[in-house]
Design a protein around this motif. Structure first.
Motif, PDB file in Angstrom:
ATOM      1  N   THR A   1       3.865  65.260  71.802  1.00 17.29           N
ATOM      2  CA  THR A   1       3.353  63.894  71.878  1.00 17.29           C
ATOM      3  C   THR A   1       3.838  63.235  73.150  1.00 17.29           C
ATOM      4  O   THR A   1       5.035  63.294  73.475  1.00 17.29           O
ATOM      5  N   ALA A   2       2.900  62.620  73.873  1.00 16.91           N
ATOM      6  CA  ALA A   2       3.255  61.820  75.049  1.00 16.91           C
ATOM      7  C   ALA A   2       3.552  60.399  74.593  1.00 16.91           C
ATOM      8  O   ALA A   2       2.704  59.746  73.973  1.00 16.91           O
ATOM      9  N   ARG A   3       4.755  59.926  74.899  1.00 13.19           N
ATOM     10  CA  ARG A   3       5.163  58.565  74.521  1.00 13.19           C
ATOM     11  C   ARG A   3       4.992  57.660  75.736  1.00 13.19           C
ATOM     12  O   ARG A   3       5.652  57.854  76.755  1.00 13.19           O
ATOM     13  N   CYS A   4       4.110  56.694  75.589  1.00 10.97           N
ATOM     14  CA  CYS A   4       3.660  55.889  76.726  1.00 10.97           C
ATOM     15  C   CYS A   4       4.038  54.425  76.518  1.00 10.97           C
ATOM     16  O   CYS A   4       3.876  53.875  75.411  1.00 10.97           O
ATOM     17  N   HIS A   5       4.545  53.796  77.581  1.00 14.85           N
ATOM     18  CA  HIS A   5       4.849  52.362  77.593  1.00 14.85           C
ATOM     19  C   HIS A   5       4.037  51.719  78.718  1.00 14.85           C
ATOM     20  O   HIS A   5       4.149  52.124  79.875  1.00 14.85           O
ATOM     21  N   LEU A   6       3.238  50.726  78.353  1.00 14.26           N
ATOM     22  CA  LEU A   6       2.346  50.064  79.309  1.00 14.26           C
ATOM     23  C   LEU A   6       2.740  48.590  79.409  1.00 14.26           C
ATOM     24  O   LEU A   6       2.754  47.872  78.398  1.00 14.26           O
ATOM     25  N   GLY A   7       3.099  48.178  80.622  1.00 13.05           N
ATOM     26  CA  GLY A   7       3.466  46.779  80.869  1.00 13.05           C
ATOM     27  C   GLY A   7       2.520  46.139  81.871  1.00 13.05           C
ATOM     28  O   GLY A   7       1.916  46.835  82.704  1.00 13.05           O
ATOM     29  N   ILE A   8       2.397  44.834  81.796  1.00 14.33           N
ATOM     30  CA  ILE A   8       1.487  44.092  82.685  1.00 14.33           C
ATOM     31  C   ILE A   8       2.257  42.934  83.309  1.00 14.33           C
ATOM     32  O   ILE A   8       2.936  42.164  82.598  1.00 14.33           O
ATOM     33  N   LEU A   9       2.153  42.834  84.620  1.00  9.73           N
ATOM     34  CA  LEU A   9       2.728  41.711  85.362  1.00  9.73           C
ATOM     35  C   LEU A   9       1.572  40.952  86.018  1.00  9.73           C
ATOM     36  O   LEU A   9       0.892  41.477  86.899  1.00  9.73           O
ATOM     37  N   ALA A  10       1.351  39.739  85.550  1.00  9.24           N
ATOM     38  CA  ALA A  10       0.220  38.922  86.042  1.00  9.24           C
ATOM     39  C   ALA A  10       0.735  37.797  86.941  1.00  9.24           C
ATOM     40  O   ALA A  10       1.832  37.265  86.720  1.00  9.24           O
ATOM     41  N   PRO A  11      -0.044  37.426  87.957  1.00 13.30           N
ATOM     42  CA  PRO A  11       0.395  36.325  88.834  1.00 13.30           C
ATOM     43  C   PRO A  11       0.377  34.969  88.118  1.00 13.30           C
ATOM     44  O   PRO A  11       1.086  34.049  88.518  1.00 13.30           O
ATOM     45  N   GLN A  12      -0.403  34.865  87.052  1.00  7.53           N
ATOM     46  CA  GLN A  12      -0.487  33.629  86.287  1.00  7.53           C
ATOM     47  C   GLN A  12      -0.916  33.955  84.861  1.00  7.53           C
ATOM     48  O   GLN A  12      -1.370  35.049  84.584  1.00  7.53           O
ATOM     49  N   GLN A  13      -0.786  32.983  83.990  1.00  7.04           N
ATOM     50  CA  GLN A  13      -1.196  33.214  82.607  1.00  7.04           C
ATOM     51  C   GLN A  13      -2.709  33.370  82.542  1.00  7.04           C
ATOM     52  O   GLN A  13      -3.451  32.554  83.062  1.00  7.04           O
ATOM     53  N   GLN A  14      -3.173  34.432  81.864  1.00  2.36           N
ATOM     54  CA  GLN A  14      -4.601  34.659  81.730  1.00  2.36           C
ATOM     55  C   GLN A  14      -4.876  35.601  80.575  1.00  2.36           C
ATOM     56  O   GLN A  14      -3.981  36.297  80.087  1.00  2.36           O
ATOM     57  N   TYR A  15      -6.140  35.608  80.172  1.00  4.59           N
ATOM     58  CA  TYR A  15      -6.582  36.481  79.075  1.00  4.59           C
ATOM     59  C   TYR A  15      -7.209  37.741  79.677  1.00  4.59           C
ATOM     60  O   TYR A  15      -7.856  37.685  80.732  1.00  4.59           O
ATOM     61  N   CYS A  16      -7.057  38.854  78.961  1.00  6.36           N
ATOM     62  CA  CYS A  16      -7.653  40.107  79.424  1.00  6.36           C
ATOM     63  C   CYS A  16      -7.752  41.081  78.258  1.00  6.36           C
ATOM     64  O   CYS A  16      -7.110  40.907  77.220  1.00  6.36           O
TER      65      CYS A  16
ATOM     66  N   ARG B   1      -3.030  37.916  75.924  1.00  7.17           N
ATOM     67  CA  ARG B   1      -2.772  36.836  76.881  1.00  7.17           C
ATOM     68  C   ARG B   1      -1.485  37.210  77.594  1.00  7.17           C
ATOM     69  O   ARG B   1      -0.431  37.349  76.965  1.00  7.17           O
ATOM     70  N   VAL B   2      -1.579  37.395  78.908  1.00  8.39           N
ATOM     71  CA  VAL B   2      -0.448  37.886  79.691  1.00  8.39           C
ATOM     72  C   VAL B   2       0.175  36.736  80.458  1.00  8.39           C
ATOM     73  O   VAL B   2      -0.482  35.753  80.817  1.00  8.39           O
ATOM     74  N   HIS B   3       1.484  36.874  80.718  1.00  9.14           N
ATOM     75  CA  HIS B   3       2.259  35.838  81.404  1.00  9.14           C
ATOM     76  C   HIS B   3       2.916  36.441  82.645  1.00  9.14           C
ATOM     77  O   HIS B   3       3.167  37.657  82.705  1.00  9.14           O
ATOM     78  N   PRO B   4       3.228  35.637  83.649  1.00  9.91           N
ATOM     79  CA  PRO B   4       3.839  36.155  84.884  1.00  9.91           C
ATOM     80  C   PRO B   4       5.146  36.883  84.650  1.00  9.91           C
ATOM     81  O   PRO B   4       5.494  37.818  85.375  1.00  9.91           O
ATOM     82  N   GLY B   5       5.904  36.537  83.652  1.00  8.48           N
ATOM     83  CA  GLY B   5       7.182  37.209  83.398  1.00  8.48           C
ATOM     84  C   GLY B   5       7.043  38.542  82.702  1.00  8.48           C
ATOM     85  O   GLY B   5       8.050  39.236  82.494  1.00  8.48           O
ATOM     86  N   GLY B   6       5.831  38.956  82.305  1.00  7.34           N
ATOM     87  CA  GLY B   6       5.630  40.247  81.647  1.00  7.34           C
ATOM     88  C   GLY B   6       5.419  40.162  80.157  1.00  7.34           C
ATOM     89  O   GLY B   6       5.195  41.190  79.505  1.00  7.34           O
ATOM     90  N   ALA B   7       5.437  38.935  79.576  1.00 10.04           N
ATOM     91  CA  ALA B   7       5.214  38.804  78.137  1.00 10.04           C
ATOM     92  C   ALA B   7       3.738  39.033  77.821  1.00 10.04           C
ATOM     93  O   ALA B   7       2.843  38.608  78.568  1.00 10.04           O
ATOM     94  N   LEU B   8       3.491  39.689  76.696  1.00 11.66           N
ATOM     95  CA  LEU B   8       2.133  39.995  76.241  1.00 11.66           C
ATOM     96  C   LEU B   8       1.947  39.414  74.847  1.00 11.66           C
ATOM     97  O   LEU B   8       2.701  39.754  73.929  1.00 11.66           O
ATOM     98  N   GLU B   9       0.961  38.553  74.702  1.00 12.53           N
ATOM     99  CA  GLU B   9       0.646  37.992  73.376  1.00 12.53           C
ATOM    100  C   GLU B   9      -0.555  38.747  72.807  1.00 12.53           C
ATOM    101  O   GLU B   9      -1.627  38.767  73.403  1.00 12.53           O
ATOM    102  N   HIS B  10      -0.331  39.370  71.663  1.00 10.94           N
ATOM    103  CA  HIS B  10      -1.385  40.113  70.979  1.00 10.94           C
ATOM    104  C   HIS B  10      -1.965  39.243  69.884  1.00 10.94           C
ATOM    105  O   HIS B  10      -1.277  38.894  68.924  1.00 10.94           O
ATOM    106  N   PHE B  11      -3.248  38.887  70.035  1.00 10.08           N
ATOM    107  CA  PHE B  11      -3.818  37.891  69.147  1.00 10.08           C
ATOM    108  C   PHE B  11      -4.090  38.437  67.752  1.00 10.08           C
ATOM    109  O   PHE B  11      -3.991  37.694  66.769  1.00 10.08           O
TER     110      PHE B  11
END
Length: 447
Positions: free
Chosen positions: A241-256, A288-298
């Protein structure tokens, strides 16, 4: 009184005198006494006979006569009644005197006289059979044993820890042999597998599927299979099993939306937050991603710093020696690998969440997958205009000391000289805080 040799013997003692008493009596007892004092004869040594017909031979006791020899030969090769049969002896197997009497390489036996001449003064004889009949057939195989159409069966089962049950039943078959296959292969031994027992309404059935254990001598006859053993086997049999961690760094708060697309040779395992299925081999996350790397899962209403998911490849697709070899990877001891991997991650500005995955091996061989190969297996797409991807996919396996020697030209020294940024497609934009950046690290142990 003086006596001379010329004198008459009338005065000598007669047979009736003193010396006559020691004379042996005449009669039929004299031959009997001679037989008694005759020494016994030594045991006669048995002489051997080698019968040869074409490329087959047999060894028998040498018969006393020619007729017995011919009967023995016919009984061995069993020719047709009207087939002519000739017997011959190579001159190397007869006495020197008999061999001088013929000019050819054989003495043909045609009568009692020629047979007695051939066996005279020899300890053994070789007789070759000349006949147009086929060689004697092999002994017919024994008839097959009768088919096994019924046999008892006992199942000792553990329903739950501490609760056991035994099922005694009889297995029957109308016409198929349960002991052997059509080609004669015997169906026996110890088998390891899964037993399904179904009681659903009027449906009552029992099915077993498994494989035969080859090295049964290494398996104890007192082996007990309980819930603890099954749980350990489930862990040991877990696929790669491949164990994968995916992070997002956004310049501003936005939805994606983040969409993962798996090829036909890969499938999604565990994921957190849970992924939303889109179609076969495709899932998505609405965030909803934040510049600090936080990810909100709706969907779950949770906030995380990364998405975790497991990608499981087809078991038959992975060949450890092919995927990680001296031509495409590097190998070193665990003691050298950990500092080396830390330096590589520092060059790329990334880190691994679980470094303990490597501690089970004395030596480690590894490689980083190229970006296009990662995308062909697991593709990532994000619903934003400009996005910088940095994906690090590490494959590794434990190797023995002998295998480590095979990586003599692909060791720590060569790994430190590699340009890892070019190998994984690293870009300077991955350090730009004004860019929408996706950072992923994946680790797959190939066994």
């Amino acid at each position: 009184m003086l006596l001379s040799p010329a004198a008459s013997n009338a005065s000598l003692p007669t047979s009736q005198g003193f010396w006559g008493r020691f004379k042996s009596p005449k009669g039929n007892k004299e031959p009997e006494l001679r037989e008694r004092v005759q020494p016994p004869m030594a045991l006669t040594r048995q002489r051997l006979l080698t019968l040869a017909y074409e490329d087959i031979e047999t060894v028998r006791m040498l018969p006393p006569s020619y007729n017995d020899l011919e009967a023995l030969a016919r009984d061995w090769i069993k020719p047709p009644p009207d087939a002519p049969l000739s017997l011959r002896v190579p001159i190397e197997f007869v006495s020197l005197h008999a061999a001088r009497l013929v000019a050819g390489p054989y003495i043909y036996l045609t009568s009692e006289d020629s047979y007695q001449i051939a066996i005279m003064g020899v300890q053994g004889l070789r007789v070759e059979i000349v006949c147009d009949s086929p060689p004697p057939p092999d002994d017919p195989p024994p008839p097959p044993p009768p088919p096994v159409l019924e046999m008892p069966a006992t199942f000792s089962l553990e329903l739950m820890p501490g609760q056991h049950v035994a099922l005694d039943t009889t297995i029957t078959s109308d016409e198929l042999d349960m002991a052997r296959m059509e080609d004669g292969t015997t169906v026996d031994g110890s088998f390891w597998g899964k037993l399904d027992i179904v009681h659903d309404g009027d449906v009552h059935k029992m099915e077993f599927s498994g494989t035969r254990i080859q090295n049964t001598e290494n398996v104890s006859t007192d082996l007990i299979v309980d819930s603890r053993v099954i749980n350990k086997l489930a862990v040991a049999a877990k696929p790669a099993t491949a164990r994968c961690h995916l992070g997002i760094l956004a310049p501003q708060q936005q939805y994606c939306e983040v969409i993962l697309s798996f090829s036909q040779y890969w499938r999604l395992g565990v994921s957190w937050p849970p992924a939303e299925p889109v179609e076969e081999n495709k899932v998505k996350y609405f965030l909803r991603v934040h510049p600090g790397g936080a990810l909100e899962h709706f969907e779950t209403e949770i906030t995380a710093t990364s998405i975790y998911y497991e990608a499981i490849p087809e078991p038959g697709m992975l060949d450890p020696q092919e995927f990680i070899s001296p031509r495409n990877g590097f190998a070193m001891t665990f003691r050298d690998f950990m500092p080396h991997l830390t330096r590589v991650l520092d060059q790329l500005g990334m880190s691994f969440n679980n470094m303990s995955a490597f501690s089970a091996h004395r030596n480690i061989a590894y490689r980083f997958m190229a970006p296009h190969k990662i995308a062909s297996a697991i593709d990532i797409s994000v619903t934003v205009e400009n996005c910088v991807f940095t994906r690090l996919f590490l494959m590794f396996r434990g190797v023995t000391d002998d295998e480590l020697n095979m990586f003599a030209g692909a060791g720590e020294k060569e790994a430190n000289q590699a340009n890892w940024r070019d190998r994984i497609g690293w870009s300077e934009l991955s350090k730009d805080p004004n860019q929408f950046r996706v950072l992923e690290t994946s680790v797959l142990e190939v066994t």
